[in-house]
Scaffold this motif. Sequence first.
Motif, PDB file in Angstrom:
ATOM      1  N   UNK A  52       0.845  -1.198   0.000  1.00  0.00           N
ATOM      2  CA  UNK A  52       0.000   0.000   0.000  1.00  0.00           C
ATOM      3  C   UNK A  52       0.878   1.245   0.000  1.00  0.00           C
ATOM      4  N   UNK A  53       2.214   1.051   0.262  1.00  0.00           N
ATOM      5  CA  UNK A  53       3.081   2.220   0.246  1.00  0.00           C
ATOM      6  C   UNK A  53       3.842   2.281  -1.077  1.00  0.00           C
ATOM      7  N   UNK A  54       4.418   3.430  -1.321  1.00  0.00           N
ATOM      8  CA  UNK A  54       5.194   3.546  -2.553  1.00  0.00           C
ATOM      9  C   UNK A  54       6.539   2.904  -2.257  1.00  0.00           C
ATOM     10  N   UNK A  55       6.678   1.660  -2.675  1.00  0.00           N
ATOM     11  CA  UNK A  55       7.879   0.921  -2.331  1.00  0.00           C
ATOM     12  C   UNK A  55       8.121  -0.178  -3.356  1.00  0.00           C
ATOM     13  N   UNK A  56       9.372  -0.408  -3.606  1.00  0.00           N
ATOM     14  CA  UNK A  56       9.765  -1.474  -4.509  1.00  0.00           C
ATOM     15  C   UNK A  56       9.575  -2.827  -3.805  1.00  0.00           C
ATOM     16  N   UNK A  57       9.101  -3.837  -4.544  1.00  0.00           N
ATOM     17  CA  UNK A  57       8.905  -5.163  -3.932  1.00  0.00           C
ATOM     18  C   UNK A  57      10.193  -5.697  -3.285  1.00  0.00           C
ATOM     19  N   UNK A  58      11.330  -5.352  -3.894  1.00  0.00           N
ATOM     20  CA  UNK A  58      12.605  -5.883  -3.380  1.00  0.00           C
ATOM     21  C   UNK A  58      12.846  -5.410  -1.946  1.00  0.00           C
ATOM     22  N   UNK A  59      12.273  -4.238  -1.576  1.00  0.00           N
ATOM     23  CA  UNK A  59      12.466  -3.718  -0.210  1.00  0.00           C
ATOM     24  C   UNK A  59      11.749  -4.569   0.835  1.00  0.00           C
ATOM     25  N   UNK A  60      10.819  -5.405   0.383  1.00  0.00           N
ATOM     26  CA  UNK A  60      10.103  -6.263   1.332  1.00  0.00           C
ATOM     27  C   UNK A  60      11.020  -7.349   1.892  1.00  0.00           C
ATOM     28  N   UNK A  61      12.106  -7.630   1.173  1.00  0.00           N
ATOM     29  CA  UNK A  61      13.012  -8.704   1.615  1.00  0.00           C
ATOM     30  C   UNK A  61      13.965  -8.146   2.674  1.00  0.00           C
ATOM     31  N   UNK A  62      14.037  -8.845   3.783  1.00  0.00           N
ATOM     32  CA  UNK A  62      14.893  -8.411   4.888  1.00  0.00           C
ATOM     33  C   UNK A  62      16.326  -8.213   4.404  1.00  0.00           C
ATOM     34  N   UNK A  63      16.935  -7.129   4.857  1.00  0.00           N
ATOM     35  CA  UNK A  63      18.304  -6.831   4.409  1.00  0.00           C
ATOM     36  C   UNK A  63      19.209  -8.052   4.568  1.00  0.00           C
ATOM     37  N   UNK A  64      19.935  -8.369   3.514  1.00  0.00           N
ATOM     38  CA  UNK A  64      20.907  -9.466   3.575  1.00  0.00           C
ATOM     39  C   UNK A  64      20.318 -10.828   3.242  1.00  0.00           C
ATOM     40  N   UNK A  65      18.994 -10.925   3.066  1.00  0.00           N
ATOM     41  CA  UNK A  65      18.375 -12.235   2.760  1.00  0.00           C
ATOM     42  C   UNK A  65      18.047 -12.322   1.264  1.00  0.00           C
ATOM     43  N   UNK A  66      17.909 -13.546   0.776  1.00  0.00           N
ATOM     44  CA  UNK A  66      17.677 -13.740  -0.666  1.00  0.00           C
ATOM     45  C   UNK A  66      16.196 -13.781  -1.030  1.00  0.00           C
ATOM     46  N   UNK A  67      15.348 -14.115  -0.050  1.00  0.00           N
ATOM     47  CA  UNK A  67      13.928 -14.202  -0.370  1.00  0.00           C
ATOM     48  C   UNK A  67      13.084 -13.816   0.848  1.00  0.00           C
ATOM     49  N   UNK A  68      11.811 -13.545   0.603  1.00  0.00           N
ATOM     50  CA  UNK A  68      10.886 -13.256   1.715  1.00  0.00           C
ATOM     51  C   UNK A  68       9.557 -13.920   1.426  1.00  0.00           C
ATOM     52  N   UNK A  69       8.766 -14.092   2.484  1.00  0.00           N
ATOM     53  CA  UNK A  69       7.458 -14.720   2.322  1.00  0.00           C
ATOM     54  C   UNK A  69       6.453 -14.048   3.261  1.00  0.00           C
ATOM     55  N   UNK A  70       5.283 -13.767   2.718  1.00  0.00           N
ATOM     56  CA  UNK A  70       4.165 -13.330   3.562  1.00  0.00           C
ATOM     57  C   UNK A  70       2.996 -14.245   3.211  1.00  0.00           C
ATOM     58  N   UNK A  71       2.412 -14.891   4.206  1.00  0.00           N
ATOM     59  CA  UNK A  71       1.284 -15.768   3.864  1.00  0.00           C
ATOM     60  C   UNK A  71       0.183 -15.664   4.911  1.00  0.00           C
TER      61      UNK A  71
END
Length: 379
Positions: A52-71
């Motif tokens: 909902x914010x103006x943000x790149x999807x890549x920013x959702x991934x925790x710094x230093x990690x290769x992937x993220x998941x929200x379920x």
Amino acid sequence: MLIEELKLKNFRNYSELTLHPHPGVNLYFGRNGSGKTNLLEAIHYCSLGRSHRISNDANAVKNGEAFALSSVSIRNSLGQREIAVRFHPDETQKKSILLDGKKIAKFSDMMGCLRCVIFSPEDLGLIKEGPSLRRRYLDMMISQINRGYFIALQQYRTCMDQRNALIRNLRANSYADTSMLSAFEETMAAPAAVIIRERRRIVSLLSECARETYQRVSDTDEVFRMAYHSSVKEETEIEEVLCRLFRENREDDIRMGFTSVGPHRDDLILTLNKNQMKQFASQGQIRTAALSMKLSQMQILRDQSGEEPVLLLDDVMSELDRKRRACLIGEISSFQTFITCADRDDVDCEKVDKMWMVSADAGEAKVEEIQNSEFRIQN
Ligand SMILES: Nc1ncnc2c1ncn2[C@@H]1O[C@H](COP(=O)(O)OP(=O)(O)OP(=O)(O)O)[C@@H](O)[C@H]1O
């Protein structure tokens, strides 16, 4: 519609989290920057596939990690479903969505599975800022009740990008072929007509609902109205009118380098006692109008889909005075609600069913449940 479980992995400042929200009002409080909005953002991703914010999807991934998941595990009138959004910025397909464990091919397949309404301080901009926020308000809402609308939006954007590319080419090389323009314009007109028709229909429902809500919240007889303002004035043969408008504006469009008419330029005009709010509204009237627009959005989503949407209130309590806050809390009683705030006293604890404290230590967020007996005794 209920969220029964929220799971995060490497999402923003959460390494790992599992939450079981209450079907009623859930409150998350904590210091600025602790990770409260990140929780609502994770839910929003599972609802609309985007932040909902103006943000790149890549920013959702925790710094230093290769992937993220929200379920989320949700329960709706059809039963139980799992919706998951996986982020993998280093892969070709940077984001994938899974419904009940199966990857979906089109974003439109997730629309309407988890319906939500988010209300954040930026929504006060709905009244005073430019038309893009108001179009977004309509698009996010209508997409959740009409999958065809969402598909039309996608098709329209793709065709318009192609027309704009051709227009810029024509501007740079005046000898380029103009015959392709007609083809793009005809392809654009069909989804554009779907968008305009559906926005008009929903705005007339919203306007009626928001007028009543405004009077209830403000305790005045001021008349708040929303009207859809389109470059197409006609009620019928919208496609034909659009094709004509695209054609008539070609010269100007080539000069400017973009498509200047169509639903991407339309607006929602907000008036109070027939005066445009953009020019005349006071701060209090702006807050009441924004609140009325959001409450109406919830009601229309419920009426049109037959199910209550999930409500996400991101730090809005501190923006509202006591009366408006009480009104908001009074209206949300039948919705599963997620409220974030820095100060838990901003919300009447009697109305809260489950409360969590969010904190962050060394960039790592933690969410701790406050026992019901504890927060009720304190108040
Ligand atoms: N990709 C990321 N990796 C690690 N941490 C992140 C990432 N993106 C954001 N953060 C951290 O998340 C925190 C912000 O979280 P959030 O926006 O949820 O705060 P908040 O609790 O809502 O704050 P406020 O009350 O100020 O709105 C910041 O500390 C930020 O550094």
